[in-house]
Design a protein around this motif. Structure first.
Motif, PDB file in Angstrom:
ATOM      1  N   ASN A  21      11.689  -1.605  -8.506  1.00  0.00           N
ATOM      2  CA  ASN A  21      12.441  -1.377  -7.435  1.00  0.00           C
ATOM      3  C   ASN A  21      12.245  -0.234  -6.471  1.00  0.00           C
ATOM      4  O   ASN A  21      12.634  -0.216  -5.326  1.00  0.00           O
ATOM      5  CB  ASN A  21      14.012  -1.532  -7.944  1.00  0.00           C
ATOM      6  CG  ASN A  21      14.389  -2.965  -8.049  1.00  0.00           C
ATOM      7  OD1 ASN A  21      13.543  -3.845  -8.000  1.00  0.00           O
ATOM      8  ND2 ASN A  21      15.540  -3.069  -8.188  1.00  0.00           N
ATOM      9  N   TYR A  22      11.554   0.620  -7.173  1.00  0.00           N
ATOM     10  CA  TYR A  22      11.220   2.013  -6.644  1.00  0.00           C
ATOM     11  C   TYR A  22       9.664   2.022  -5.966  1.00  0.00           C
ATOM     12  O   TYR A  22       9.031   2.996  -6.067  1.00  0.00           O
ATOM     13  CB  TYR A  22      11.539   3.307  -7.360  1.00  0.00           C
ATOM     14  CG  TYR A  22      12.835   2.981  -8.094  1.00  0.00           C
ATOM     15  CD1 TYR A  22      13.939   2.670  -7.340  1.00  0.00           C
ATOM     16  CD2 TYR A  22      12.918   3.271  -9.132  1.00  0.00           C
ATOM     17  CE1 TYR A  22      14.957   2.466  -7.837  1.00  0.00           C
ATOM     18  CE2 TYR A  22      14.163   3.058 -10.001  1.00  0.00           C
ATOM     19  CZ  TYR A  22      15.511   2.748  -9.115  1.00  0.00           C
ATOM     20  OH  TYR A  22      16.699   2.417  -9.797  1.00  0.00           O
ATOM     21  N   CYS A  23       9.067   0.759  -6.191  1.00  0.00           N
ATOM     22  CA  CYS A  23       7.599   0.526  -5.689  1.00  0.00           C
ATOM     23  C   CYS A  23       7.387   0.222  -4.273  1.00  0.00           C
ATOM     24  O   CYS A  23       6.196  -0.253  -3.995  1.00  0.00           O
ATOM     25  CB  CYS A  23       6.943   0.166  -6.859  1.00  0.00           C
ATOM     26  SG  CYS A  23       6.635   1.078  -8.381  1.00  0.00           S
ATOM     27  N   GLY A  24       8.419  -0.241  -3.575  1.00  0.00           N
ATOM     28  CA  GLY A  24       8.091  -0.661  -2.205  1.00  0.00           C
ATOM     29  C   GLY A  24       7.886  -2.262  -2.364  1.00  0.00           C
ATOM     30  O   GLY A  24       7.620  -2.724  -1.290  1.00  0.00           O
ATOM     31  N   ALA A  40       0.646  -1.316  -0.063  1.00  0.00           N
ATOM     32  CA  ALA A  40       0.175   0.011   0.043  1.00  0.00           C
ATOM     33  C   ALA A  40       0.967   1.222  -0.011  1.00  0.00           C
ATOM     34  O   ALA A  40       2.013   1.144   0.388  1.00  0.00           O
ATOM     35  CB  ALA A  40      -1.131   0.256   1.165  1.00  0.00           C
ATOM     36  N   GLN A  41       0.504   2.261  -0.461  1.00  0.00           N
ATOM     37  CA  GLN A  41       1.205   3.648  -0.681  1.00  0.00           C
ATOM     38  C   GLN A  41       0.432   4.777  -0.640  1.00  0.00           C
ATOM     39  O   GLN A  41      -0.902   4.762  -1.031  1.00  0.00           O
ATOM     40  CB  GLN A  41       2.104   3.573  -1.921  1.00  0.00           C
ATOM     41  CG  GLN A  41       1.507   3.967  -3.151  1.00  0.00           C
ATOM     42  CD  GLN A  41       2.623   4.044  -4.289  1.00  0.00           C
ATOM     43  OE1 GLN A  41       3.476   3.151  -4.476  1.00  0.00           O
ATOM     44  NE2 GLN A  41       2.475   5.112  -5.027  1.00  0.00           N
ATOM     45  N   PHE A  42       0.551   5.760  -0.061  1.00  0.00           N
ATOM     46  CA  PHE A  42       0.008   7.068   0.073  1.00  0.00           C
ATOM     47  C   PHE A  42       0.834   8.023  -0.103  1.00  0.00           C
ATOM     48  O   PHE A  42       1.811   8.365   0.434  1.00  0.00           O
ATOM     49  CB  PHE A  42      -0.787   7.352   1.422  1.00  0.00           C
ATOM     50  CG  PHE A  42      -1.509   8.371   1.849  1.00  0.00           C
ATOM     51  CD1 PHE A  42      -2.394   8.966   0.898  1.00  0.00           C
ATOM     52  CD2 PHE A  42      -1.117   9.344   2.748  1.00  0.00           C
ATOM     53  CE1 PHE A  42      -3.229  10.092   1.197  1.00  0.00           C
ATOM     54  CE2 PHE A  42      -1.618  10.370   2.989  1.00  0.00           C
ATOM     55  CZ  PHE A  42      -2.623  10.966   2.065  1.00  0.00           C
ATOM     56  N   SER A  43       0.466   9.178  -0.828  1.00  0.00           N
ATOM     57  CA  SER A  43       0.949  10.465  -0.919  1.00  0.00           C
ATOM     58  C   SER A  43      -0.175  11.662  -0.804  1.00  0.00           C
ATOM     59  O   SER A  43      -1.013  11.551  -1.605  1.00  0.00           O
ATOM     60  CB  SER A  43       1.827  10.830  -2.254  1.00  0.00           C
ATOM     61  OG  SER A  43       1.966  12.024  -2.424  1.00  0.00           O
ATOM     62  N   SER A  44       0.127  12.518   0.298  1.00  0.00           N
ATOM     63  CA  SER A  44      -0.969  13.661   0.206  1.00  0.00           C
ATOM     64  C   SER A  44      -1.080  14.357  -0.910  1.00  0.00           C
ATOM     65  O   SER A  44      -1.882  15.327  -1.009  1.00  0.00           O
ATOM     66  CB  SER A  44      -0.602  14.333   1.435  1.00  0.00           C
ATOM     67  OG  SER A  44       0.571  15.183   1.496  1.00  0.00           O
ATOM     68  N   GLU A  45      -0.018  14.459  -1.652  1.00  0.00           N
ATOM     69  CA  GLU A  45      -0.033  15.365  -2.865  1.00  0.00           C
ATOM     70  C   GLU A  45      -0.664  14.691  -4.097  1.00  0.00           C
ATOM     71  O   GLU A  45      -1.152  15.746  -4.899  1.00  0.00           O
ATOM     72  CB  GLU A  45       1.526  15.642  -3.247  1.00  0.00           C
ATOM     73  CG  GLU A  45       2.364  16.358  -2.354  1.00  0.00           C
ATOM     74  CD  GLU A  45       3.955  16.527  -2.589  1.00  0.00           C
ATOM     75  OE1 GLU A  45       4.348  17.686  -2.627  1.00  0.00           O
ATOM     76  OE2 GLU A  45       4.428  15.858  -3.467  1.00  0.00           O
ATOM     77  N   ILE A  73      -1.415  -0.917  -3.993  1.00  0.00           N
ATOM     78  CA  ILE A  73      -2.997  -0.112  -3.682  1.00  0.00           C
ATOM     79  C   ILE A  73      -2.480   1.253  -3.409  1.00  0.00           C
ATOM     80  O   ILE A  73      -1.683   1.449  -2.509  1.00  0.00           O
ATOM     81  CB  ILE A  73      -3.367  -0.884  -2.427  1.00  0.00           C
ATOM     82  CG1 ILE A  73      -3.674  -2.489  -2.733  1.00  0.00           C
ATOM     83  CG2 ILE A  73      -4.538  -0.253  -2.440  1.00  0.00           C
ATOM     84  CD1 ILE A  73      -4.468  -2.986  -3.778  1.00  0.00           C
ATOM     85  N   ILE A  74      -2.881   2.192  -4.236  1.00  0.00           N
ATOM     86  CA  ILE A  74      -2.777   3.619  -4.111  1.00  0.00           C
ATOM     87  C   ILE A  74      -3.725   4.204  -3.294  1.00  0.00           C
ATOM     88  O   ILE A  74      -4.844   4.362  -3.864  1.00  0.00           O
ATOM     89  CB  ILE A  74      -2.518   4.178  -5.429  1.00  0.00           C
ATOM     90  CG1 ILE A  74      -1.762   3.597  -6.470  1.00  0.00           C
ATOM     91  CG2 ILE A  74      -2.097   5.595  -5.329  1.00  0.00           C
ATOM     92  CD1 ILE A  74      -0.319   3.276  -5.910  1.00  0.00           C
ATOM     93  N   ALA A  75      -3.367   4.538  -2.037  1.00  0.00           N
ATOM     94  CA  ALA A  75      -4.830   4.935  -1.172  1.00  0.00           C
ATOM     95  C   ALA A  75      -4.857   6.327  -1.625  1.00  0.00           C
ATOM     96  O   ALA A  75      -4.221   7.334  -1.778  1.00  0.00           O
ATOM     97  CB  ALA A  75      -4.238   4.893   0.328  1.00  0.00           C
ATOM     98  N   HIS A  76      -6.287   6.865  -1.371  1.00  0.00           N
ATOM     99  CA  HIS A  76      -6.760   8.139  -1.650  1.00  0.00           C
ATOM    100  C   HIS A  76      -6.546   9.076  -0.732  1.00  0.00           C
ATOM    101  O   HIS A  76      -6.271  10.415  -0.931  1.00  0.00           O
ATOM    102  CB  HIS A  76      -8.129   8.281  -1.881  1.00  0.00           C
ATOM    103  CG  HIS A  76      -8.741   7.461  -3.087  1.00  0.00           C
ATOM    104  ND1 HIS A  76     -10.047   7.493  -3.524  1.00  0.00           N
ATOM    105  CD2 HIS A  76      -8.099   7.086  -4.384  1.00  0.00           C
ATOM    106  CE1 HIS A  76     -10.086   6.940  -4.774  1.00  0.00           C
ATOM    107  NE2 HIS A  76      -8.891   6.584  -5.137  1.00  0.00           N
ATOM    108  N   ASN A  77      -6.507   8.361   0.682  1.00  0.00           N
ATOM    109  CA  ASN A  77      -6.213   9.456   2.039  1.00  0.00           C
ATOM    110  C   ASN A  77      -5.549   8.673   2.960  1.00  0.00           C
ATOM    111  O   ASN A  77      -5.376   7.372   2.759  1.00  0.00           O
ATOM    112  CB  ASN A  77      -7.546   9.870   2.369  1.00  0.00           C
ATOM    113  CG  ASN A  77      -8.704   8.807   2.715  1.00  0.00           C
ATOM    114  OD1 ASN A  77      -8.143   7.806   3.446  1.00  0.00           O
ATOM    115  ND2 ASN A  77      -9.827   8.886   1.873  1.00  0.00           N
TER     116      ASN A  77
END
Length: 451
Positions: free
Chosen positions: A260-263, A126-131, A408-412
């Motif tokens: 390799n840069y996706c965790g 899972a990953q998340f960026s506020s931007e 999984i790209i989290a919205h928040n």
């Protein structure tokens, strides 16, 4: 024996992930140098030094125990086996880093992306960026009436397309078929993604000025396979979202990612590690093989791979890309004709594939002392799925190709913190996967395709 000394230093994280203030411990093992960076309460963030392009195998094994701790902060990813950077890789990554450093083009920073492994058996990240969702380019909000709910449609010249991208976003122009001019020409524009999901996230737009719609064709599949093979790295992937599968721009493009840069803890997507069953063909000369993903994965899909061209011999013969593209397009065309949305991944050869032998044939070869040569074949993963509008509004993530593949790209932040494997599986099985009767019908149709 290792020579170690402590110092206060800046640790440069490989390939533009960012700069991190840390107490650094340089470590020398033989001829290789590494850096142990102590970050807050994490006692073992480890990065390869820019002075070495590889990691000692003994050290790599010892680092497996610290990967889980480091995975969310972007440091451990450089420890995965890359293969060797090609001229394409070097140009893409250098240009991406340059644009990131100079500012003004790339709107969001990969260094601010949080990542974690999702507990469970599927290997999800899972990953998340506020931007990301605040600053990414907005999709066209007013599709034409005749394009509502359609997978195959035409381009609206008035809407955004990549011919309108700023010149500063262009990394390079290249010819997809330069290795085989007999295939013709497919001039391709490589753009940086201005809201990247990882370092090195690019867009590849074949024949950009022709405004081809976001519809896979036989020639675009073949071009994609040739573009894929320009990378020398095992972790490079091309990905495609059809219309109604969260493709925000109706102008043909592949997404390019360096895993390799996706965790991830290995240079393969979680979906690629799923068990498969062969439903058609084989990997012999002149043949193509089609597999179906195990139901252990949350969205069923097909995997297409190819044997070498007829008459090509050798210890590790390369796959027939033309045959691979032709058979893959038969599957894609079946989905298009039924107005079924789809997500597609083009993966390079990451290991040897051997042809599945029938029992009698295997016994005969064993008796004769023969062993079949392994094949180095790319794979095309095809996931047919429901329309994007069927995904519940409370999911907290899209179900585009990255999510279908296990990232999984989290919205928040709330979604990021609460994501769990059971919930993800439930959402995909109910809102994304095709109904069983339709899926079984597709499997039967694909199994009888010429391979």
């Amino acid at each position: 024996s290792c020579v170690m000394h402590q110092c206060l230093a800046w640790v440069v994280v490989d390939r533009g992930v960012g700069l991190i203030a840390a107490k650094a411990i340089p470590v020398r093992l033989g001829k290789s140098r590494y850096c142990l960076a102590l970050l807050g309460d994490c006692k073992h963030h480890i990065f390869t030094s820019s002075l070495t392009s590889s990691v000692d195998p003994v050290l790599r094994r010892s680092l497996r125990t610290v990967m889980a701790c480091c995975i969310g902060r972007g440091g451990a990813e450089t420890l995965l086996p890359n293969g060797q950077d090609s001229a394409f890789d070097r140009q893409v990554l250098a240009a991406f880093n340059r644009l990131l450093d100079q500012g003004g083009v790339i709107r969001t920073s990969p260094s601010l992306i949080r990542r974690k492994q999702v507990e469970g058996s599927l290997g999800l990240v899972a990953q998340f960026s506020s931007e990301h969702y605040l600053k990414k380019r907005k999709p066209d909000e007013s599709p034409r009436d005749d394009e509502q709910g359609v997978v195959v449609d035409s381009v609206d010249p008035a809407a955004f397309n990549f011919a309108k991208a700023k010149d500063e976003e262009v990394i390079c122009e290249l010819e997809a078929f330069d290795a085989d001019p007999s295939l013709g020409s497919m001039r391709t524009t490589v753009l940086t993604n201005i809201s990247p999901l990882a370092s090195g996230h690019i867009l590849l737009v074949p024949q950009r000025d022709s405004l081809r719609p976001q519809v896979l064709t036989q020639d675009l599949l073949l071009g994609g396979l040739h573009l894929l093979m320009k990378s020398g790295r095992k972790d490079f992937r091309l990905m495609f979202n059809s219309r109604q599968a969260f493709s925000s721009v109706n102008h043909f493009h592949f997404h390019g990612f360096y895993l390799n840069y996706c965790g991830l803890t290995k240079p393969r997507l979680p979906i690629e590690c799923v068990k498969r069953s062969v439903i058609a063909g084989n990997l012999k000369e002149g043949h193509v093989q089609i597999e179906i993903l195990s139901r252990s994965w949350y969205v069923p899909g097909f995997v297409v791979s190819a044997g070498p061209p007829v008459g090509v011999k050798g210890e590790q013969p390369k796959a027939d890309l033309t045959s691979l593209a032709n058979t893959t397009f038969r599957v894609i065309k079946e989905l298009q004709s039924r107005n079924i949305a789809h997500s597609v991944v083009l993966a390079p050869p990451v290991g040897e594939r051997r042809n599945r032998k029938e029992a009698n044939e295997g016994m005969a070869n064993e008796a004769a002392g023969q062993e079949e040569s392994p094949v180095l074949t790319p794979e095309v993963l095809i996931v047919p799925r429901k329309f994007e509008g069927d995904v519940r509004s409370t999911a907290g993530f899209n179900a585009a190709v990255m999510e279908v593949s296990g990232i999984i790209i989290a919205h928040n932040e709330e979604t990021y913190d609460s994501l769990n494997e059971d919930e993800i599986q439930e959402i995909f099985q109910q809102d994304v996967a095709l109904p069983d009767p339709l899926l079984e019908e597709l499997i039967c149709k694909v199994a009888w395709m010429p391979a």
